[in-house]
Write an enzyme that holds these catalytic residues in place. Structure first.
Site, PDB file in Angstrom:
ATOM      1  N   ILE A  84     -45.086  29.707  39.756  1.00  0.00           N
ATOM      2  CA  ILE A  84     -44.078  29.339  38.186  1.00  0.00           C
ATOM      3  C   ILE A  84     -42.812  29.711  38.898  1.00  0.00           C
ATOM      4  CG2 ILE A  84     -43.561  29.831  35.867  1.00  0.00           C
ATOM      5  CD1 ILE A  84     -46.533  30.709  36.037  1.00  0.00           C
TER       6      ILE A  84
ATOM      7  N   SER B  18     -39.886  30.365  37.245  1.00  0.00           N
ATOM      8  CA  SER B  18     -39.115  30.867  36.980  1.00  0.00           C
ATOM      9  C   SER B  18     -39.728  32.898  36.886  1.00  0.00           C
ATOM     10  CB  SER B  18     -39.120  31.449  35.045  1.00  0.00           C
ATOM     11  OG  SER B  18     -40.014  31.554  34.461  1.00  0.00           O
ATOM     12  N   CYS B  19     -40.661  32.953  37.278  1.00  0.00           N
ATOM     13  CA  CYS B  19     -41.090  34.224  38.209  1.00  0.00           C
ATOM     14  C   CYS B  19     -40.897  34.907  39.636  1.00  0.00           C
ATOM     15  CB  CYS B  19     -42.882  33.656  38.834  1.00  0.00           C
ATOM     16  SG  CYS B  19     -43.283  34.777  40.121  1.00  0.00           S
ATOM     17  N   SER B  20     -40.157  35.824  39.443  1.00  0.00           N
ATOM     18  CA  SER B  20     -39.353  36.507  40.410  1.00  0.00           C
ATOM     19  C   SER B  20     -39.598  36.962  41.310  1.00  0.00           C
ATOM     20  CB  SER B  20     -38.851  38.377  39.507  1.00  0.00           C
ATOM     21  OG  SER B  20     -39.725  38.953  39.716  1.00  0.00           O
TER      22      SER B  20
ATOM     23  N   LYS C 249     -38.666  33.563  43.143  1.00  0.00           N
ATOM     24  CA  LYS C 249     -37.680  32.810  43.739  1.00  0.00           C
ATOM     25  C   LYS C 249     -37.499  34.246  44.938  1.00  0.00           C
ATOM     26  CE  LYS C 249     -35.764  32.768  38.358  1.00  0.00           C
ATOM     27  NZ  LYS C 249     -35.075  33.185  37.863  1.00  0.00           N
TER      28      LYS C 249
END
Length: 125
Positions: free
Chosen positions: A8, A10-12, A15
């Site tokens: 996903i 937006s998942c840290s 990233k």
């Protein structure tokens, strides 16, 4: 080298994985569960190779929001757990990195679950 990273955007943790792969100069395709979903065969393959305990994230809010009946059903039957993962992709531990590395691993397939910087260094450096 053909690598796909599943997760996903937006998942840290995702990233961190993107940054690490970019820093190592690894090209990859990104498969976004939120936009593209995931097929049952892929989830089955991951569970068969890595184990349900590795792939199913029971620490996240999606798992905690399930009913007790859903949780017990997933714990009791692997097919039920796989069906839940396909319907609730947020419960798949992120990232899943899958593909083929041509040089370092002599064309062996790779399948990683979760971000471990040491594993990324080992397989992609």
């Amino acid at each position: 080298m053909t690598i796909t990273i599943y997760g996903i955007k937006s998942c840290s943790t995702m990233k961190k994985a993107f940054t690490k792969l970019d820093d190592l100069g690894v090209s990859y395709e990104f498969h976004d569960y939120k936009k593209q979903g995931i097929d049952k065969d892929s989830v089955k393959r991951w569970v068969n190779e890595l184990g349900i305990d590795k792939v199913l994230n029971k620490r996240g809010t999606t798992w905690r929001k399930l009913t007790e009946e859903q949780k017990q059903s997933a714990d009791a039957n692997i097919d039920n757990a796989i069906d839940l993962l396909v319907k609730n992709t947020s419960m798949i531990k992120r990232p899943i990195v899958e593909g083929q590395i041509d040089d370092k691993n002599q064309g062996q397939p790779i399948l990683l679950c979760g971000f471990d910087e040491a594993d990324f260094d080992k397989f992609f450096s």
